[in-house]
Design a protein around this motif. Structure first.
Motif, short mmCIF file in Angstrom:
data_model
loop_
_atom_site.label_atom_id
_atom_site.label_comp_id
_atom_site.label_asym_id
_atom_site.label_seq_id
_atom_site.Cartn_x
_atom_site.Cartn_y
_atom_site.Cartn_z
N GLU A 124 0.84 -1.19 0.00
CA GLU A 124 0.00 0.00 0.00
C GLU A 124 0.88 1.25 0.00
O GLU A 124 1.67 1.45 -0.91
N ASP A 125 0.81 2.09 1.05
CA ASP A 125 1.57 3.35 1.04
C ASP A 125 2.80 3.29 1.93
O ASP A 125 3.25 4.30 2.46
N LYS A 126 3.38 2.09 2.07
CA LYS A 126 4.56 1.94 2.92
C LYS A 126 5.57 1.01 2.25
O LYS A 126 5.21 0.16 1.44
N LEU A 127 6.84 1.18 2.63
CA LEU A 127 7.89 0.24 2.24
C LEU A 127 8.21 -0.61 3.47
O LEU A 127 8.59 -0.07 4.52
N ILE A 128 8.05 -1.92 3.35
CA ILE A 128 8.28 -2.83 4.46
C ILE A 128 9.70 -3.39 4.38
O ILE A 128 10.10 -3.92 3.34
N LYS B 179 14.82 -2.64 11.44
CA LYS B 179 14.61 -4.06 11.64
C LYS B 179 13.56 -4.58 10.66
O LYS B 179 12.76 -3.82 10.12
N ALA B 180 13.56 -5.90 10.48
CA ALA B 180 12.52 -6.53 9.65
C ALA B 180 11.16 -6.21 10.27
O ALA B 180 10.98 -6.31 11.48
N GLY B 181 10.23 -5.82 9.41
CA GLY B 181 8.89 -5.47 9.88
C GLY B 181 8.65 -3.98 9.97
O GLY B 181 7.50 -3.54 10.03
N ASP B 182 9.74 -3.17 10.00
CA ASP B 182 9.58 -1.73 10.04
C ASP B 182 8.90 -1.26 8.74
O ASP B 182 9.25 -1.72 7.65
N ALA B 183 7.95 -0.33 8.88
CA ALA B 183 7.18 0.14 7.73
C ALA B 183 7.49 1.61 7.48
O ALA B 183 7.01 2.50 8.21
N VAL C 232 14.37 9.01 7.08
CA VAL C 232 13.16 8.21 6.91
C VAL C 232 12.34 8.24 8.19
O VAL C 232 12.88 8.39 9.30
N LYS C 233 11.04 8.11 8.02
CA LYS C 233 10.13 7.91 9.15
C LYS C 233 9.44 6.57 8.95
O LYS C 233 9.06 6.23 7.83
N TYR C 234 9.30 5.83 10.05
CA TYR C 234 8.74 4.49 9.92
C TYR C 234 7.91 4.13 11.15
O TYR C 234 8.02 4.78 12.21
N ILE C 235 7.09 3.11 10.98
CA ILE C 235 6.24 2.62 12.06
C ILE C 235 6.77 1.27 12.52
O ILE C 235 7.04 0.39 11.70
N GLY D 175 3.34 -0.11 15.98
CA GLY D 175 2.33 0.92 16.24
C GLY D 175 2.89 2.28 16.60
O GLY D 175 2.12 3.25 16.71
N LYS D 176 4.21 2.40 16.80
CA LYS D 176 4.80 3.68 17.17
C LYS D 176 5.64 4.23 16.01
O LYS D 176 6.21 3.47 15.24
N THR D 177 5.71 5.56 15.95
CA THR D 177 6.45 6.22 14.87
C THR D 177 7.87 6.57 15.32
O THR D 177 8.08 7.10 16.41
N TYR D 178 8.83 6.27 14.44
CA TYR D 178 10.23 6.56 14.70
C TYR D 178 10.83 7.24 13.47
O TYR D 178 10.25 7.22 12.38
#
Length: 544
Positions: free
Chosen positions: A105-109, A125-129, A159-162, A165-168
């Motif tokens: 969708e609108d994220k790079l995993i 890490k793996a799973g970061d969106a 970059v900003k990623y989730i 459930g939290k934003t980093y």
């Protein structure tokens, strides 16, 4: 990413691209010229008269790719940006973040950060969106977002990623990334060496040669060559890898085409490293193309025992051809044949079923061929191993759980619940498996099997025809029965699914290297190969 040209440049590109297609035909020049004229006239008419502004390059990109899709999945058009990515695959080098990523969708995993490379150094890490790169929100960026993570060495990318459930946020410093063809090699025991060969790029032969020589110097007297999951690559590298184990002047593969200039016989041209060291080659359903050339040739020459499950079955050869404006077309130019004369192509893209899907070669129509020593081998459906292990085949439900990221997402949750495992190998228990099944229900993960998709499509059509209310009850009953059947399949294949989950867990804590270390002591195929190599009588009997 689509390429944007100014309108005055569009028509020459069209003509050039289609004339290239035309030169491959014989006795049809009038028809080809006619169709080119119709197409260019149509394109110009739409461009000039359509009610809204159109993007010529985007339309042409889609038109060309749609046309080639009717041939086979390997004949592809590359615009300028695509060409850069294609060259990365062939060389094994690029400048970027050093991670396997996928768009959802609108994220790079982040699927897998490579140890010691920029993404890993930045703490991803793996799973970061990733949802924002620099000032660009990916929800507003519909092109190939991975290009935003490439650039000159030492470029800093914010970059900003989730995560959970939290934003980093993080700063990634781009660097040169080398994708190794041989990411791992080691000794299984005192006399057995193991080489994992995962790609056929320009460094494959050199890396394989170095691994083989170092293992031999360290006392290895027999070798396991692992081609599982290797999708292939450069044909000449496949020939040269075989050359490490077979004498100079041996035929490895022959290519045949309707165009005589593509009819070639590829022989080994160098002095080998070792023509007698006992060798087992591991393959599975994801071993394709150049992997099948290597495994098929070594099998036909009775130089190695092939072990595992039937390979993918790609007997087609492609060649990239440069065109105008930095574009390329990769064309299927020929079929390849192993030394015994086999073409192991499994899917017939020139005869399709009612749904437009390529027809699989009927097993009853496979042809028999003879190896150098007279053993019987078959064409038409990939490389059939000399020792086929039923337990190594991937079940349909396991494929679905991998395809829809059910296992990946569960392990992401597991990783953050168990942050201190380190190098310990976890015991994935029955209780853990029950938790996995609860996760599937909680997340409402759709299995999207062919049956489930067909059922959903039926309901969508019923909604359009406004008859969905009359069949809703039966639909719900069928879907409930189907879901219960899928749950039963998960239980039935519990051992296989547990193995896949455990492997993903190990990779999270110890990267790919840790997974290979785990394989050396725990993988079924490697254990069987090691046992076979330790029994010279059994090994020789198979090759006789």
């Amino acid at each position: 990413m689509f390429t944007y040209f100014k309108k005055r440049y569009v028509l020459p590109v069209i003509a050039t691209g289609f004339l290239f297609v035309g030169v491959s035909f014989k006795d049809d020049f009038f028809e080809i010229a006619k169709q080119i004229e119709i197409f260019t006239t149509l394109f110009k008419t739409v461009n000039q008269n359509y009610v809204d502004e159109v993007n010529p390059a985007e339309l042409m990109d889609k038109a060309i790719k749609s046309m080639l899709a009717e041939l086979d999945p390997y004949t592809n058009y590359f615009n300028e940006q695509d060409v850069v990515k294609f060259k990365i695959n062939n060389t094994g080098e690029y400048t970027g973040i050093g991670a396997m990523i996928t768009r959802k969708e609108d994220k790079l995993i982040i699927k897998e950060p490579y140890k010691g490379f920029p993404a890993d150094k930045a703490g991803l890490k793996a799973g970061d969106a990733i949802f924002q790169i620099g000032d660009v929100l990916l929800s507003d960026f519909k092109d190939d977002a991975s290009q935003l993570l490439k650039g000159a060495k030492n470029t800093k990318v914010e970059v900003k990623y989730i995560r959970q459930g939290k934003t980093y946020s993080a700063q990634i410093v781009l660097d040169e990334v080398e994708i190794k063809a041989v990411p791992f090699y080691a000794k299984i025991d005192e006399k057995t060496g193991y080489i994992a060969l995962t790609a056929f790029n320009r460094k494959t032969t050199q890396e394989t040669k170095e691994a083989l020589e170092k293992l031999k110097a360290d006392g290895a007297e027999r070798i396991v060559l692992d081609l599982r999951g290797n999708p292939g690559g450069l044909l000449n590298e496949a020939v040269n890898v075989c050359n490490l184990f077979v004498p100079k002047g041996e035929v490895i593969v022959t290519t045949k085409s309707k165009n005589p200039k593509y009819n070639n016989t590829y022989k080994t041209t160098n002095e080998p490293i070792d023509v007698s060291i006992p060798l087992v080659v591991l393959v599975n359903g994801k071993s394709a193309s150049a992997s099948e050339i290597v495994s098929g040739a070594l099998q036909d020459l009775d130089r190695a025992v092939v072990l595992g499950s039937r390979s993918f079955g790609k007997g087609l050869v492609q060649r990239p051809i440069d065109m105008t404006y930095g574009t390329q077309v990769k064309v299927t130019i020929s079929r390849y044949y192993t030394p015994s004369g086999r073409c192991i192509q499994a899917l017939d893209y020139w005869h399709k079923d009612a749904d437009g899907k390529a027809v699989r070669t009927d097993a009853s129509k496979y042809n028999a061929f003879k190896t150098k020593k007279g053993r019987t081998v078959y064409d038409g459906g990939g490389i059939q191993p000399d020792i086929e292990l039923a337990e190594t085949k991937t079940s349909t439900i396991a494929e679905v759980l991998q395809k829809n990221d059910a296992i990946f997402n569960y392990v992401t949750q597991y990783y953050y619940k168990n942050p201190n495992l380190g190098t310990a190998i976890p015991n994935f228990t029955d209780a853990d498996f029950t938790e996995f099944k609860a996760f599937l229900k909680k997340e409402k993960i759709s299995f999207d099997t062919e049956t489930e998709l067909a059922l959903k499509t039926t309901l969508e059509k019923a909604k359009k025809e406004k008859i969905d209310e009359t069949i809703q009850l039966q639909y719900d009953q069928l879907m409930a029965a189907l879901q219960k059947s899928e749950e039963a399949l998960i239980d039935k294949n519990q051992k296989e699914i547990k193995k896949l989950i455990l492997e993903e867990i190990i990779k999270r804590y110890q990267y790919k290297e840790g997974l290979y270390q785990y394989y050396l002591k725990n993988n079924i195929e490697i254990a069987r190969a090691t046992s076979l190599l330790a029994n010279p009588v059994e090994y020789s009997k198979i090759l006789q």
